[in-house]
Write a protein that holds these residues in place. Structure first.
Motif, PDB file in Angstrom:
ATOM      1  N   LEU A  15       2.781  30.198   3.063  1.00 58.93           N
ATOM      2  CA  LEU A  15       3.326  31.241   2.181  1.00 58.93           C
ATOM      3  C   LEU A  15       2.221  32.101   1.597  1.00 58.93           C
ATOM      4  O   LEU A  15       2.367  33.320   1.451  1.00 58.93           O
ATOM      5  CB  LEU A  15       4.152  30.601   1.067  1.00 58.93           C
ATOM      6  N   SER A  16       1.090  31.489   1.245  1.00 55.36           N
ATOM      7  CA  SER A  16      -0.033  32.239   0.679  1.00 55.36           C
ATOM      8  C   SER A  16      -0.634  33.189   1.702  1.00 55.36           C
ATOM      9  O   SER A  16      -1.001  34.319   1.385  1.00 55.36           O
ATOM     10  CB  SER A  16      -1.116  31.276   0.180  1.00 55.36           C
ATOM     11  N   LYS A  17      -0.730  32.719   2.937  1.00 56.05           N
ATOM     12  CA  LYS A  17      -1.423  33.480   3.979  1.00 56.05           C
ATOM     13  C   LYS A  17      -0.570  34.601   4.564  1.00 56.05           C
ATOM     14  O   LYS A  17      -1.065  35.692   4.860  1.00 56.05           O
ATOM     15  CB  LYS A  17      -1.856  32.529   5.093  1.00 56.05           C
ATOM     16  N   TYR A  18       0.710  34.359   4.723  1.00 57.06           N
ATOM     17  CA  TYR A  18       1.529  35.286   5.509  1.00 57.06           C
ATOM     18  C   TYR A  18       2.628  36.011   4.732  1.00 57.06           C
ATOM     19  O   TYR A  18       3.165  37.013   5.235  1.00 57.06           O
ATOM     20  CB  TYR A  18       2.198  34.530   6.663  1.00 57.06           C
ATOM     21  N   SER A  19       3.014  35.516   3.551  1.00 59.71           N
ATOM     22  CA  SER A  19       4.208  36.079   2.916  1.00 59.71           C
ATOM     23  C   SER A  19       3.888  36.907   1.688  1.00 59.71           C
ATOM     24  O   SER A  19       2.908  36.677   0.990  1.00 59.71           O
ATOM     25  CB  SER A  19       5.170  34.954   2.517  1.00 59.71           C
ATOM     26  N   ASP A  20       4.733  37.890   1.447  1.00 63.53           N
ATOM     27  CA  ASP A  20       4.780  38.641   0.191  1.00 63.53           C
ATOM     28  C   ASP A  20       6.134  39.330   0.146  1.00 63.53           C
ATOM     29  O   ASP A  20       6.965  39.119   1.038  1.00 63.53           O
ATOM     30  CB  ASP A  20       3.608  39.636   0.068  1.00 63.53           C
ATOM     31  N   ALA A  21       6.366  40.156  -0.864  1.00 67.80           N
ATOM     32  CA  ALA A  21       7.697  40.766  -1.029  1.00 67.80           C
ATOM     33  C   ALA A  21       8.093  41.647   0.153  1.00 67.80           C
ATOM     34  O   ALA A  21       9.283  41.831   0.426  1.00 67.80           O
ATOM     35  CB  ALA A  21       7.728  41.575  -2.325  1.00 67.80           C
ATOM     36  N   ASP A  22       7.098  42.204   0.865  1.00 65.85           N
ATOM     37  CA  ASP A  22       7.383  43.051   2.021  1.00 65.85           C
ATOM     38  C   ASP A  22       7.346  42.283   3.327  1.00 65.85           C
ATOM     39  O   ASP A  22       7.621  42.849   4.394  1.00 65.85           O
ATOM     40  CB  ASP A  22       6.377  44.208   2.088  1.00 65.85           C
ATOM     41  N   ASN A  23       6.966  41.012   3.257  1.00 63.44           N
ATOM     42  CA  ASN A  23       6.869  40.185   4.463  1.00 63.44           C
ATOM     43  C   ASN A  23       7.484  38.819   4.177  1.00 63.44           C
ATOM     44  O   ASN A  23       6.791  37.814   4.001  1.00 63.44           O
ATOM     45  CB  ASN A  23       5.409  40.032   4.894  1.00 63.44           C
ATOM     46  N   ILE A  24       8.813  38.808   4.095  1.00 59.54           N
ATOM     47  CA  ILE A  24       9.553  37.586   3.809  1.00 59.54           C
ATOM     48  C   ILE A  24       9.684  36.764   5.088  1.00 59.54           C
ATOM     49  O   ILE A  24      10.038  37.297   6.143  1.00 59.54           O
ATOM     50  CB  ILE A  24      10.941  37.929   3.237  1.00 59.54           C
ATOM     51  N   LEU A  25       9.370  35.473   4.995  1.00 62.74           N
ATOM     52  CA  LEU A  25       9.405  34.595   6.159  1.00 62.74           C
ATOM     53  C   LEU A  25      10.709  33.804   6.203  1.00 62.74           C
ATOM     54  O   LEU A  25      11.144  33.266   5.188  1.00 62.74           O
ATOM     55  CB  LEU A  25       8.231  33.615   6.118  1.00 62.74           C
ATOM     56  N   THR A  26      11.312  33.746   7.366  1.00 62.12           N
ATOM     57  CA  THR A  26      12.487  32.895   7.543  1.00 62.12           C
ATOM     58  C   THR A  26      12.029  31.445   7.723  1.00 62.12           C
ATOM     59  O   THR A  26      10.851  31.175   7.996  1.00 62.12           O
ATOM     60  CB  THR A  26      13.299  33.326   8.769  1.00 62.12           C
ATOM     61  N   GLN A  27      12.979  30.543   7.583  1.00 60.29           N
ATOM     62  CA  GLN A  27      12.614  29.131   7.768  1.00 60.29           C
ATOM     63  C   GLN A  27      12.053  28.847   9.167  1.00 60.29           C
ATOM     64  O   GLN A  27      11.023  28.175   9.293  1.00 60.29           O
ATOM     65  CB  GLN A  27      13.816  28.242   7.487  1.00 60.29           C
ATOM     66  N   PRO A  28      12.694  29.339  10.250  1.00 58.04           N
ATOM     67  CA  PRO A  28      12.120  29.100  11.577  1.00 58.04           C
ATOM     68  C   PRO A  28      10.696  29.652  11.723  1.00 58.04           C
ATOM     69  O   PRO A  28       9.854  29.034  12.381  1.00 58.04           O
ATOM     70  CB  PRO A  28      13.087  29.827  12.522  1.00 58.04           C
ATOM     71  N   GLU A  29      10.423  30.806  11.115  1.00 57.75           N
ATOM     72  CA  GLU A  29       9.075  31.376  11.186  1.00 57.75           C
ATOM     73  C   GLU A  29       8.064  30.473  10.494  1.00 57.75           C
ATOM     74  O   GLU A  29       6.943  30.267  10.983  1.00 57.75           O
ATOM     75  CB  GLU A  29       9.064  32.772  10.560  1.00 57.75           C
ATOM     76  N   ILE A  30       8.454  29.925   9.351  1.00 57.33           N
ATOM     77  CA  ILE A  30       7.553  29.037   8.615  1.00 57.33           C
ATOM     78  C   ILE A  30       7.310  27.759   9.400  1.00 57.33           C
ATOM     79  O   ILE A  30       6.164  27.289   9.509  1.00 57.33           O
ATOM     80  CB  ILE A  30       8.130  28.711   7.216  1.00 57.33           C
ATOM     81  N   LEU A  31       8.368  27.179   9.969  1.00 56.23           N
ATOM     82  CA  LEU A  31       8.222  25.948  10.748  1.00 56.23           C
ATOM     83  C   LEU A  31       7.302  26.175  11.947  1.00 56.23           C
ATOM     84  O   LEU A  31       6.486  25.305  12.287  1.00 56.23           O
ATOM     85  CB  LEU A  31       9.591  25.452  11.213  1.00 56.23           C
ATOM     86  N   LYS A  32       7.412  27.333  12.585  1.00 62.73           N
ATOM     87  CA  LYS A  32       6.556  27.646  13.727  1.00 62.73           C
ATOM     88  C   LYS A  32       5.096  27.778  13.303  1.00 62.73           C
ATOM     89  O   LYS A  32       4.180  27.265  13.971  1.00 62.73           O
ATOM     90  CB  LYS A  32       7.031  28.938  14.388  1.00 62.73           C
ATOM     91  N   LYS A  33       4.858  28.452  12.176  1.00 67.17           N
ATOM     92  CA  LYS A  33       3.492  28.627  11.692  1.00 67.17           C
ATOM     93  C   LYS A  33       2.893  27.302  11.216  1.00 67.17           C
ATOM     94  O   LYS A  33       1.686  27.072  11.344  1.00 67.17           O
ATOM     95  CB  LYS A  33       3.465  29.658  10.562  1.00 67.17           C
ATOM     96  N   LEU A  34       3.713  26.436  10.655  1.00 66.40           N
ATOM     97  CA  LEU A  34       3.235  25.114  10.251  1.00 66.40           C
ATOM     98  C   LEU A  34       2.708  24.337  11.452  1.00 66.40           C
ATOM     99  O   LEU A  34       1.663  23.683  11.388  1.00 66.40           O
ATOM    100  CB  LEU A  34       4.355  24.321   9.574  1.00 66.40           C
ATOM    101  N   LYS A  35       3.437  24.434  12.556  1.00 63.89           N
ATOM    102  CA  LYS A  35       3.027  23.725  13.769  1.00 63.89           C
ATOM    103  C   LYS A  35       1.769  24.348  14.367  1.00 63.89           C
ATOM    104  O   LYS A  35       0.837  23.638  14.781  1.00 63.89           O
ATOM    105  CB  LYS A  35       4.164  23.749  14.784  1.00 63.89           C
ATOM    106  N   ASN A  36       1.719  25.700  14.400  1.00 62.51           N
ATOM    107  CA  ASN A  36       0.579  26.384  15.016  1.00 62.51           C
ATOM    108  C   ASN A  36      -0.689  26.297  14.171  1.00 62.51           C
ATOM    109  O   ASN A  36      -1.785  26.083  14.703  1.00 62.51           O
ATOM    110  CB  ASN A  36       0.927  27.850  15.269  1.00 62.51           C
ATOM    111  N   ASP A  37      -0.546  26.473  12.856  1.00 57.10           N
ATOM    112  CA  ASP A  37      -1.724  26.539  11.989  1.00 57.10           C
ATOM    113  C   ASP A  37      -2.233  25.170  11.565  1.00 57.10           C
ATOM    114  O   ASP A  37      -3.445  24.973  11.418  1.00 57.10           O
ATOM    115  CB  ASP A  37      -1.416  27.359  10.731  1.00 57.10           C
ATOM    116  N   TYR A  38      -1.325  24.238  11.331  1.00 57.39           N
ATOM    117  CA  TYR A  38      -1.712  22.944  10.768  1.00 57.39           C
ATOM    118  C   TYR A  38      -1.349  21.746  11.654  1.00 57.39           C
ATOM    119  O   TYR A  38      -1.571  20.612  11.250  1.00 57.39           O
ATOM    120  CB  TYR A  38      -1.060  22.750   9.395  1.00 57.39           C
ATOM    121  N   ASN A  39      -0.787  22.024  12.827  1.00 53.12           N
ATOM    122  CA  ASN A  39      -0.298  20.939  13.680  1.00 53.12           C
ATOM    123  C   ASN A  39       0.604  20.006  12.870  1.00 53.12           C
ATOM    124  O   ASN A  39       0.454  18.791  12.870  1.00 53.12           O
ATOM    125  CB  ASN A  39      -1.464  20.148  14.286  1.00 53.12           C
ATOM    126  N   CYS A  40       1.546  20.650  12.154  1.00 54.57           N
ATOM    127  CA  CYS A  40       2.374  19.924  11.200  1.00 54.57           C
ATOM    128  C   CYS A  40       3.854  20.205  11.490  1.00 54.57           C
ATOM    129  O   CYS A  40       4.504  20.960  10.753  1.00 54.57           O
ATOM    130  CB  CYS A  40       2.005  20.346   9.780  1.00 54.57           C
TER     131      CYS A  40
END
Length: 202
Positions: A15-40
């Motif tokens: 959320l800190s790296k990718y999101s703000d009021a003009d760039n709202i992340l959906t749940q699937p987008e967050i789950l994908k970034k969690l896997k790609n960025d943190y292997n989580c």
């Protein structure tokens, strides 16, 4: 990353790296970034639990329940406008080496989302190519000081003659009290009161 204790911190990192009021992340987008960025890789249930932990610990997150779009981190240490103001002041000084300026700027912008950082860098680049940076800094310092001390200011206005020489206008503008400096589309605007009327001056 297997420890469930780290899941809320991973969510916060995304959320800190990718999101703000003009760039709202959906749940699937967050789950994908969690896997790609943190292997989580996590389940939706774990994601909701992690978000609730962050919210209960005071993190200001706008959720799907609030906006019907997704998730973003609402509060940061400073705004995009404040970041641009700071970076402009730093770029205009000769007392800091180019290398130190770049390191300080990058560290400062790391507190913003990546889209916000890109916007600030684009505005800095546009300002540097279109304006005299040291002149801008001097004006910002003077206006900031006037705002802080609640002092009144007066502008001298110039026009160009047929030879493209600057000519000082006969009448200076009325005294005004500066209130705020804001930015929009890579320009600075001064909000003042007093004078003939309340206005915004570029």
């Amino acid at each position: 990353m297997s420890s469930k204790l780290m899941h809320p911190f991973c969510d916060l990192g995304i959320l800190s790296k990718y999101s703000d009021a003009d760039n709202i992340l959906t749940q699937p987008e967050i789950l994908k970034k969690l896997k790609n960025d943190y292997n989580c890789p996590i389940t939706r249930k774990t994601f909701y639990h992690s978000i609730s932990i962050l919210l209960s610990n005071g993190y200001d997150i706008d959720t799907y329940a609030d906006n019907r779009k997704g998730y973003y981190l609402k509060t940061r240490p400073f705004s995009e406008e404040q970041a641009l103001f700071f970076c402009t002041l730093m770029e205009g000084t000769s007392e800091i080496s180019k290398e130190d300026k770049e390191k300080t700027r990058d560290a400062f912008l790391s507190f913003l989302s990546r889209p916000m950082s890109r916007d600030v860098l684009a505005m800095l680049s546009k300002n540097q190519t279109g304006h005299n940076s040291s002149h801008t800094v001097k004006n910002l310092y003077a206006l900031s000081s006037a705002i802080k001390t609640a002092s009144k200011i007066k502008f001298d206005y110039f026009h160009y003659d047929i030879h493209k020489s600057e000519i000082l206008n006969d009448k200076p503008f009325d005294d005004m009290e500066p209130r705020f400096i804001v930015t929009k589309d890579s320009r600075y605007y001064l909000i003042t009161s007093g004078g003939r009327h309340n206005s915004i001056y570029d």
